[in-house]
Each structure stands twice: as structure tokens, then as C-alpha cells.
Design a protein around this motif. Sequence first.
Motif, mmCIF file in Angstrom:
data_model
loop_
_atom_site.group_PDB
_atom_site.id
_atom_site.type_symbol
_atom_site.label_atom_id
_atom_site.label_comp_id
_atom_site.label_asym_id
_atom_site.label_seq_id
_atom_site.Cartn_x
_atom_site.Cartn_y
_atom_site.Cartn_z
ATOM 1 N N THR A 48 51.419 37.338 29.095
ATOM 2 C CA THR A 48 51.496 37.044 30.523
ATOM 3 C C THR A 48 50.218 37.517 31.187
ATOM 4 N N VAL A 49 49.996 37.019 32.394
ATOM 5 C CA VAL A 49 48.779 37.365 33.134
ATOM 6 C C VAL A 49 49.155 37.729 34.567
ATOM 7 N N LEU A 50 48.586 38.833 35.036
ATOM 8 C CA LEU A 50 48.682 39.235 36.435
ATOM 9 C C LEU A 50 47.271 39.128 36.996
ATOM 10 N N VAL A 51 47.105 38.353 38.044
ATOM 11 C CA VAL A 51 45.787 38.168 38.649
ATOM 12 C C VAL A 51 45.837 38.753 40.053
ATOM 13 N N GLY A 52 44.872 39.623 40.336
ATOM 14 C CA GLY A 52 44.846 40.262 41.641
ATOM 15 C C GLY A 52 43.469 40.274 42.243
ATOM 16 N N SER A 53 43.452 40.465 43.552
ATOM 17 C CA SER A 53 42.181 40.505 44.259
ATOM 18 C C SER A 53 42.300 41.335 45.517
ATOM 19 N N ALA A 54 41.186 41.928 45.853
ATOM 20 C CA ALA A 54 41.039 42.485 47.191
ATOM 21 C C ALA A 54 40.905 41.308 48.152
ATOM 22 N N ILE A 55 41.196 41.555 49.407
ATOM 23 C CA ILE A 55 41.059 40.527 50.433
ATOM 24 C C ILE A 55 39.843 40.845 51.295
ATOM 25 N N HIS A 56 38.992 39.842 51.447
ATOM 26 C CA HIS A 56 37.840 39.945 52.345
ATOM 27 C C HIS A 56 37.818 38.687 53.191
ATOM 28 N N ALA A 57 37.693 38.851 54.496
ATOM 29 C CA ALA A 57 37.653 37.720 55.431
ATOM 30 C C ALA A 57 38.869 36.811 55.240
ATOM 31 N N ALA A 58 40.041 37.413 55.105
ATOM 32 C CA ALA A 58 41.317 36.697 54.998
ATOM 33 C C ALA A 58 41.399 35.801 53.764
ATOM 34 N N LYS A 59 40.691 36.177 52.691
ATOM 35 C CA LYS A 59 40.722 35.386 51.461
ATOM 36 C C LYS A 59 40.662 36.299 50.253
ATOM 37 N N TRP A 60 41.268 35.788 49.164
ATOM 38 C CA TRP A 60 41.015 36.395 47.863
ATOM 39 C C TRP A 60 39.524 36.325 47.620
ATOM 40 N N LEU A 61 38.985 37.250 46.859
ATOM 41 C CA LEU A 61 37.575 37.161 46.505
ATOM 42 C C LEU A 61 37.347 35.867 45.714
ATOM 43 N N ALA A 64 38.171 35.570 41.961
ATOM 44 C CA ALA A 64 39.581 35.540 41.552
ATOM 45 C C ALA A 64 40.131 34.125 41.635
ATOM 46 N N ALA A 65 39.833 33.439 42.731
ATOM 47 C CA ALA A 65 40.271 32.045 42.871
ATOM 48 C C ALA A 65 39.638 31.172 41.787
ATOM 49 N N GLU A 66 38.376 31.413 41.490
ATOM 50 C CA GLU A 66 37.685 30.659 40.445
ATOM 51 C C GLU A 66 38.326 30.910 39.084
ATOM 52 N N ASP A 105 47.688 31.162 49.657
ATOM 53 C CA ASP A 105 47.929 29.719 49.674
ATOM 54 C C ASP A 105 46.949 28.911 48.813
ATOM 55 N N PRO A 106 45.641 29.182 48.864
ATOM 56 C CA PRO A 106 44.718 28.382 48.050
ATOM 57 C C PRO A 106 44.980 28.457 46.542
ATOM 58 N N VAL A 107 45.444 29.592 46.041
ATOM 59 C CA VAL A 107 45.746 29.662 44.607
ATOM 60 C C VAL A 107 47.184 29.272 44.320
ATOM 61 N N ARG A 108 48.071 29.445 45.275
ATOM 62 C CA ARG A 108 49.458 29.017 45.066
ATOM 63 C C ARG A 108 49.553 27.500 45.003
ATOM 64 N N VAL A 109 48.625 26.806 45.636
ATOM 65 C CA VAL A 109 48.578 25.349 45.530
ATOM 66 C C VAL A 109 48.246 24.943 44.089
ATOM 67 N N LEU A 110 47.396 25.715 43.443
ATOM 68 C CA LEU A 110 47.028 25.440 42.053
ATOM 69 C C LEU A 110 48.162 25.779 41.100
ATOM 70 N N LEU A 111 48.688 26.988 41.220
ATOM 71 C CA LEU A 111 49.773 27.468 40.367
ATOM 72 C C LEU A 111 50.640 28.429 41.151
ATOM 73 N N GLU A 112 51.930 28.187 41.123
ATOM 74 C CA GLU A 112 52.872 29.083 41.793
ATOM 75 C C GLU A 112 53.236 30.212 40.824
#
Length: 172
Positions: A48-61, A64-66, A105-112
Motif C-alpha cells: 500500500t502507499v500513503l502519499v502526503g504533502s505539506a500545504i503551500h498556497a492552498a495546494k499540495w506541493l 506530490a501531485a506529480e 481535490d486535484p489529486v482526488r480527481v485522479l485517484l480517490e
Amino acid sequence: MLDQRILVAYASHTGSTEEAVGTALQEHGARVDVHPVQDVTTLKPYRTVLVGSAIHAAKWLPEAAEFVKRHTTELEQLPLSYFLVCATFREDTAEHHREVLAYLDPVRVLLEPLEIGLFAGRLDASRLPLLERMLVKAMKSGEGDWRDWEAIHDWAGGVWEHLEHGEGEAVA
């Protein structure tokens, strides 16, 4: 007990919250690797994979999205969890919960994901680039460390429990 490793992949300046997630999983008996997203080239050894990120300017870094975009095909085959660390969540209100959850939301659109962890972060302006440091001071955001280590530990333990018991409902 699961025999394959769990990957905690993160985008962060310090990695301390991500290390806490990994440590909590280990305490529950998991074999865990914790790596910055840019250091991960394959997901083959992971259960399994857990992906996390700090938030800067209301976005995942962006890295992380990449990571999610780059590994979408592999991640579709694995239980996936997201987590984020954000100073906004230092006040756990319904409004902040909705606001912070929307950052995914931007990554949940890719994969929930099956699980989502929302954690208060810390703000140390001295660790930010000059422009961001100036913005923080102008906004009078205040500095501090609002991480709730117990909440981080409990969330990671819940992820492990769901994996061990094969549960798979999305939790936010």
C-alpha cells in the motif's frame, strides 16, 4: 500480518510529520519505507502507499501531485491513502475541515484514496524562501507548531487496521 512493505511518500521541507506516520505504522507491526516523492521510482515492492504533502498556497506541493500523476496506473492497483499537513488546520473547525479537504481535490480527481488524514502543521517562517517569508509576515499568520502527534499516530494506526482486516471504505 501483512508481509509486504508500506510506502509513505511525501513532499515536505522537513519530513517530521511523515516520519511520525511511518513510526506509527511500524509500532503497529508494519514494514515501512518513508521517502520523499522524488526519490521513489517504483511501487512494485509495496502493499500500500500513503502519499502526503505539506500545504503551500492552498495546494499540495507540486512534486506530490506529480507523484500521483506519474504513478497513477500503479496506484490504481494498491490501497491508497492521502494525508496533508497544514497550519490552517490548527483550529479543527467544520469550516477549516472543508477548506483543507478541498486542497486534495486535484489529486482526488485522479485517484480517490481509501483514507485521508488532515493534520495541523507548523509554520516556521525562517525555513521559507524570502518571498514566502515576506508574505507570511504581511499576512500576520503567526508562527508555531500545531501538530497533534497523537492524532497522527491514531490515524496511521487506523490505516494499518483497515489494511490488516481488508476494509476499504473511504474515510475523510
